[in-house]
Design a protein around this motif. Structure first.
Motif, PDB file in Angstrom:
ATOM      1  N   THR A 531       0.835  -1.206   0.000  1.00  0.00           N
ATOM      2  CA  THR A 531       0.000   0.000   0.000  1.00  0.00           C
ATOM      3  C   THR A 531       0.864   1.249   0.000  1.00  0.00           C
ATOM      4  OG1 THR A 531      -1.808  -1.125   1.145  1.00  0.00           O
ATOM      5  CG2 THR A 531      -1.752   1.270   1.292  1.00  0.00           C
ATOM      6  N   GLU A 532       1.996   1.210   0.697  1.00  0.00           N
ATOM      7  CA  GLU A 532       2.894   2.377   0.746  1.00  0.00           C
ATOM      8  C   GLU A 532       3.386   2.739  -0.651  1.00  0.00           C
ATOM      9  OE1 GLU A 532       2.474   0.596   4.612  1.00  0.00           O
ATOM     10  OE2 GLU A 532       3.143  -0.300   2.705  1.00  0.00           O
ATOM     11  N   GLN A 533       3.690   1.726  -1.453  1.00  0.00           N
ATOM     12  CA  GLN A 533       4.117   1.994  -2.827  1.00  0.00           C
ATOM     13  C   GLN A 533       3.003   2.629  -3.641  1.00  0.00           C
ATOM     14  OE1 GLN A 533       5.226  -1.986  -3.877  1.00  0.00           O
ATOM     15  NE2 GLN A 533       7.331  -1.799  -3.111  1.00  0.00           N
ATOM     16  N   ALA A 534       1.788   2.131  -3.453  1.00  0.00           N
ATOM     17  CA  ALA A 534       0.645   2.689  -4.180  1.00  0.00           C
ATOM     18  C   ALA A 534       0.430   4.145  -3.809  1.00  0.00           C
ATOM     19  CB  ALA A 534      -0.609   1.868  -3.882  1.00  0.00           C
ATOM     20  N   VAL A 535       0.496   4.453  -2.514  1.00  0.00           N
ATOM     21  CA  VAL A 535       0.284   5.830  -2.046  1.00  0.00           C
ATOM     22  C   VAL A 535       1.360   6.750  -2.606  1.00  0.00           C
ATOM     23  CG1 VAL A 535       0.254   7.318  -0.009  1.00  0.00           C
ATOM     24  CG2 VAL A 535      -0.954   5.117   0.034  1.00  0.00           C
ATOM     25  N   THR A 536       2.608   6.322  -2.538  1.00  0.00           N
ATOM     26  CA  THR A 536       3.695   7.168  -3.045  1.00  0.00           C
ATOM     27  C   THR A 536       3.584   7.375  -4.548  1.00  0.00           C
ATOM     28  OG1 THR A 536       5.168   6.394  -1.293  1.00  0.00           O
ATOM     29  CG2 THR A 536       6.197   7.416  -3.215  1.00  0.00           C
ATOM     30  N   LYS A 540       2.992  11.107  -6.198  1.00  0.00           N
ATOM     31  CA  LYS A 540       4.052  11.668  -7.042  1.00  0.00           C
ATOM     32  C   LYS A 540       3.681  11.727  -8.525  1.00  0.00           C
ATOM     33  CE  LYS A 540       7.052  12.252  -3.718  1.00  0.00           C
ATOM     34  NZ  LYS A 540       7.482  13.615  -3.310  1.00  0.00           N
ATOM     35  N   LEU A 541       2.605  11.081  -8.904  1.00  0.00           N
ATOM     36  CA  LEU A 541       2.235  11.037 -10.315  1.00  0.00           C
ATOM     37  C   LEU A 541       1.793  12.422 -10.783  1.00  0.00           C
ATOM     38  CD1 LEU A 541       1.836   9.272 -12.817  1.00  0.00           C
ATOM     39  CD2 LEU A 541      -0.477   8.743 -11.977  1.00  0.00           C
ATOM     40  N   GLU A 542       2.405  12.909 -11.840  1.00  0.00           N
ATOM     41  CA  GLU A 542       2.167  14.271 -12.324  1.00  0.00           C
ATOM     42  C   GLU A 542       1.024  14.294 -13.346  1.00  0.00           C
ATOM     43  OE1 GLU A 542       5.997  15.932 -13.629  1.00  0.00           O
ATOM     44  OE2 GLU A 542       6.913  14.359 -12.394  1.00  0.00           O
ATOM     45  N   THR A 543      -0.170  14.045 -12.849  1.00  0.00           N
ATOM     46  CA  THR A 543      -1.370  14.157 -13.674  1.00  0.00           C
ATOM     47  C   THR A 543      -2.447  14.842 -12.847  1.00  0.00           C
ATOM     48  OG1 THR A 543      -2.418  12.082 -12.959  1.00  0.00           O
ATOM     49  CG2 THR A 543      -0.841  11.942 -14.781  1.00  0.00           C
ATOM     50  N   SER A 595       7.282   9.321 -19.279  1.00  0.00           N
ATOM     51  CA  SER A 595       8.328   9.814 -18.367  1.00  0.00           C
ATOM     52  C   SER A 595       7.749  10.186 -17.014  1.00  0.00           C
ATOM     53  CB  SER A 595       9.064  11.007 -18.988  1.00  0.00           C
ATOM     54  OG  SER A 595       8.224  12.160 -19.031  1.00  0.00           O
ATOM     55  N   ARG A 596       6.530  10.681 -16.986  1.00  0.00           N
ATOM     56  CA  ARG A 596       5.891  10.976 -15.702  1.00  0.00           C
ATOM     57  C   ARG A 596       5.630   9.678 -14.929  1.00  0.00           C
ATOM     58  NH1 ARG A 596       0.925  14.922 -17.373  1.00  0.00           N
ATOM     59  NH2 ARG A 596       1.882  15.814 -19.239  1.00  0.00           N
ATOM     60  N   ILE A 597       5.217   8.654 -15.633  1.00  0.00           N
ATOM     61  CA  ILE A 597       5.026   7.348 -15.002  1.00  0.00           C
ATOM     62  C   ILE A 597       6.344   6.849 -14.421  1.00  0.00           C
ATOM     63  CG2 ILE A 597       4.438   4.928 -15.424  1.00  0.00           C
ATOM     64  CD1 ILE A 597       1.979   6.673 -15.452  1.00  0.00           C
ATOM     65  N   ALA A 602       9.806   5.535  -9.833  1.00  0.00           N
ATOM     66  CA  ALA A 602      11.091   5.669  -9.137  1.00  0.00           C
ATOM     67  C   ALA A 602      10.877   6.091  -7.690  1.00  0.00           C
ATOM     68  CB  ALA A 602      11.983   6.669  -9.865  1.00  0.00           C
ATOM     69  N   ALA A 603       9.966   7.031  -7.477  1.00  0.00           N
ATOM     70  CA  ALA A 603       9.666   7.482  -6.114  1.00  0.00           C
ATOM     71  C   ALA A 603       9.077   6.349  -5.285  1.00  0.00           C
ATOM     72  CB  ALA A 603       8.709   8.668  -6.155  1.00  0.00           C
ATOM     73  N   ALA A 604       8.165   5.594  -5.892  1.00  0.00           N
ATOM     74  CA  ALA A 604       7.545   4.475  -5.167  1.00  0.00           C
ATOM     75  C   ALA A 604       8.564   3.379  -4.887  1.00  0.00           C
ATOM     76  CB  ALA A 604       6.371   3.922  -5.971  1.00  0.00           C
ATOM     77  N   SER A 605       9.488   3.156  -5.796  1.00  0.00           N
ATOM     78  CA  SER A 605      10.527   2.152  -5.603  1.00  0.00           C
ATOM     79  C   SER A 605      11.444   2.540  -4.453  1.00  0.00           C
ATOM     80  CB  SER A 605      11.356   1.987  -6.880  1.00  0.00           C
ATOM     81  OG  SER A 605      10.557   1.515  -7.933  1.00  0.00           O
ATOM     82  N   HIS A 606      11.730   3.814  -4.334  1.00  0.00           N
ATOM     83  CA  HIS A 606      12.565   4.293  -3.235  1.00  0.00           C
ATOM     84  C   HIS A 606      11.879   4.034  -1.902  1.00  0.00           C
ATOM     85  CE1 HIS A 606      15.550   6.726  -1.179  1.00  0.00           C
ATOM     86  NE2 HIS A 606      14.557   7.374  -0.574  1.00  0.00           N
TER      87      HIS A 606
END
Length: 612
Positions: A531-536, A540-543, A595-597, A602-606
């Protein structure tokens, strides 16, 4: 695009309309996961900032203001009003209130019909011979029953639009719209403010008559003096209301496939009527297309029509549905057999039930479903329907009739024009299409012609027609970009599942109905390993982020949180996870959107300590 995707993307303020600063926007900005949860929890820091919302869930402020004005003039301090486009719709709301609240007395709820000053109460003077109907009909009731009335508004989709409210409230204040008399009569035990000739100033015949007939279709214009011309500022010119009837005709032709050129309305209607799209069924034309105020209205009224045509029988909801469709089938009529997985095993069960003698009204399904993008086996469903005498109603909103061709398998096809057909996210609309080859066609047509009301507000039709002119060309771009995004998401190690018709186990059923050289639509969903990955990823998604889909700009949402927050355990039973993110792909440059994806991944992976 009238409003650039970049401008929409950069509008991150909670509660801002999407598109920004758009008076009749269909979506609202909920830019973070926390904001979506706060909205569902009713937290003030979110609700107090809402400038608008999705129209069936959020009563537009112009509608609220008009309703309050009607209550002040025709109700009591303890009353609340919901506004509808006709007396018939108001009467259905009253009946729903009575069904849900048996203790409601006949004197505590009443209908106020508001007519323009040009209308005569007995229908005299109508050039088309149709009886006069109000341009706003209000149901007044004790305000502590507002939640029940709101349920009817949401499920039926038959409330008035914000543009109708805006125009009619001004006419109401100016004395050009009134309940022509206050003589009270009873209708089914309920008080009704019935029209009378009233003051002389309300009898002046100065209406703009734009009604036309088209083989059974009555396309009404705006009754009453058009003292404030409809203005579409973004096109730089005034649009007379008399264009509304032609706009509706153009929309119906576009849906029927007989109008595919991106030309203005005047040129479009001068064009000869070419044959409909190659794959359409024999005999199908614009005369089998009916417009509604929104997509849910088309479903609600199709269900009513089916019951009027075939008698009250249980319906079938096949596949995980949009929530209000299921509620309609459960709350109106004898109930519903729900198959939430949309599986072959469930069709086996249906076949066994039918062989045992069970009878059904109609099977309702989406093509493909929302949000898992699974596709029903329409060929088998059609065979079962023909064998056991039930109808098939297909909602093709997500597939859309450029990509897919479902009419041969359906008795009725319904669609939300609010989505990709308009694209601009600034107007609502819906359609229902009858299949002339259906065994029920003659009876359905007869019932529809007797019961159908054209409640589509003229100004909404004008916007819808203009927005949809480039509908055909937009679809190919959206298809291509959606596939590119899916490909990128599927390579990320933190992604648990990508839901898209092309990558689904039910792809073969989609391909059976896919139009040649067309794609798999612009809607996809994704789940993550935590869930933390989904939230991040979402934050962070630029849409743009908010409810609705099919917009010309990419629009994302934690769909299950928004649509099913109070029933997450129930959705999980059908494989619909609470942290699913739905992405509706727009017209942005494909490489830029990918590129936005990548940045969000990348943010979610971190967050997870894993590389995308």
């Amino acid at each position: 695009m009238a409003t650039t995707a970049k401008a929409i993307m950069l509008s991150h303020e909670v509660g801002e309309s999407i598109p920004p600063s758009t008076a009749h926007a269909v979506s609202v900005s909920l830019p973070t996961w926390k904001a979506n949860v706060g909205y569902e929890e009713g937290e003030d820091w979110v609700l107090s900032k809402l400038k608008t919302g999705y129209p069936r869930f959020f009563i537009h402020k112009t509608i609220e203001a008009f309703a309050e004005a009607i209550v002040q003039r025709h109700g009591s301090p303890m009353d609340k009003a919901y506004l509808f486009p006709s007396h018939a719709v108001s009467a259905r709301c009253v009946q729903f209130l009575r069904d849900q609240v048996p203790s409601l007395t006949a004197h505590s709820v009443h209908i106020v019909d508001l007519y323009s000053n040009a209308q005569l109460p007995n229908g005299a003077g109508n050039s088309d011979g149709a009886s006069t109907k109000p341009i706003v009909s209000a149901v007044l009731f004790p305000q502590y029953h507002a939640k029940v009335a709101k349920t009817f508004w949401q499920h039926s989709g038959d409330g008035i639009s914000s543009r109708r409210a805006e125009y009619c409230h001004k006419a109401f204040n100016d004395g050009r719209l009134a309940a022509n008399g206050t003589a009270c009569e009873k209708t089914n035990g309920h008080s009704v403010i019935s029209p009378s000739k009233g003051p002389r100033r309300y009898q002046k015949n100065d209406s703009v008559d734009t009604s036309i007939h088209s083989r059974g279709h009555v396309t009404g214009g705006l009754e009453g003096r058009d003292s404030v011309q409809f203005v579409e500022e973004r096109f730089g010119r005034n649009l007379d209301v008399s264009l509304a009837a032609n706009a509706k005709l153009a929309i119906r032709r576009r849906i029927a496939g007989a109008l595919t050129a991106n030309v203005d309305l005047h040129e479009a209607l001068k064009m000869s009527r070419p044959p409909t799209r190659k794959a359409q069924v024999e005999g199908f034309s614009e005369d089998d297309v009916y417009l509604h105020p929104c997509g849910m209205s088309s479903i609600f009224n199709t269900h009513r029509t089916m019951m009027a045509c075939r008698g009250p029988q249980k319906s079938i909801s096949y596949g995980f549905p949009y929530i209000d469709t299921l509620k309609i089938l459960e709350k109106w009529g004898p109930g519903c057999l729900f198959y939430g997985h949309g599986s072959s095993a469930e069709l086996d069960d249906l076949e066994r039930r039918c062989e045992a003698g069970e009878k059904y009204l109609a099977l309702f399904c989406e093509f493909p479903g929302n949000p898992l993008l699974k596709t029903p086996d329409l060929r088998r469903i059609r065979l079962l329907a023909d064998r056991f005498d039930f109808a098939v109603v297909v909602d093709e909103t997500i597939g859309n009739f450029i990509n897919v061709h479902v009419l041969p398998y359906a008795d009725v096809v319904v669609s939300s024009l609010t989505k990709v057909f308009t694209g601009e996210c600034n107007v609502m609309g819906g359609s229902s299409v009858l299949n002339p080859q259906s065994r029920y066609y003659a009876t359905l047509k007869e019932v529809v012609e007797q019961d159908y009301e054209d409640n589509y507000w003229p100004e909404d039709a004008i916007y819808m027609e203009r927005n949809s002119r480039d509908f055909v060309s937009r679809i190919d771009r959206i298809n291509m970009t959606a596939e590119a995004i899916c490909d990128k998401l599927k390579t990320a190690s933190i992604v648990k599942e990508v839901y898209y018709p092309k990558h689904s186990a039910t792809r073969k059923f989609y391909d059976q109905c896919r139009n040649t050289d067309k794609g798999y639509g612009g809607l996809l969903s994704v789940t993550f390993r935590t869930t933390e990955q989904a939230v991040t990823f979402f934050d962070k998604l630029e849409t743009a982020k908010g409810p609705s889909l099919g917009t010309n700009f990419t629009l994302s949402s934690p769909y299950v949180i928004l649509a099913h927050y109070g029933e997450l355990e129930w959705t999980a039973r059908f494989g619909v996870e609470a942290d699913l993110i739905r992405i509706s792909v727009g017209l942005e440059d494909s490489a830029d959107l990918v590129s936005r994806i990548e940045r969000a991944l990348a943010a979610a992976s971190h967050t997870a300590g894993v590389q995308a």
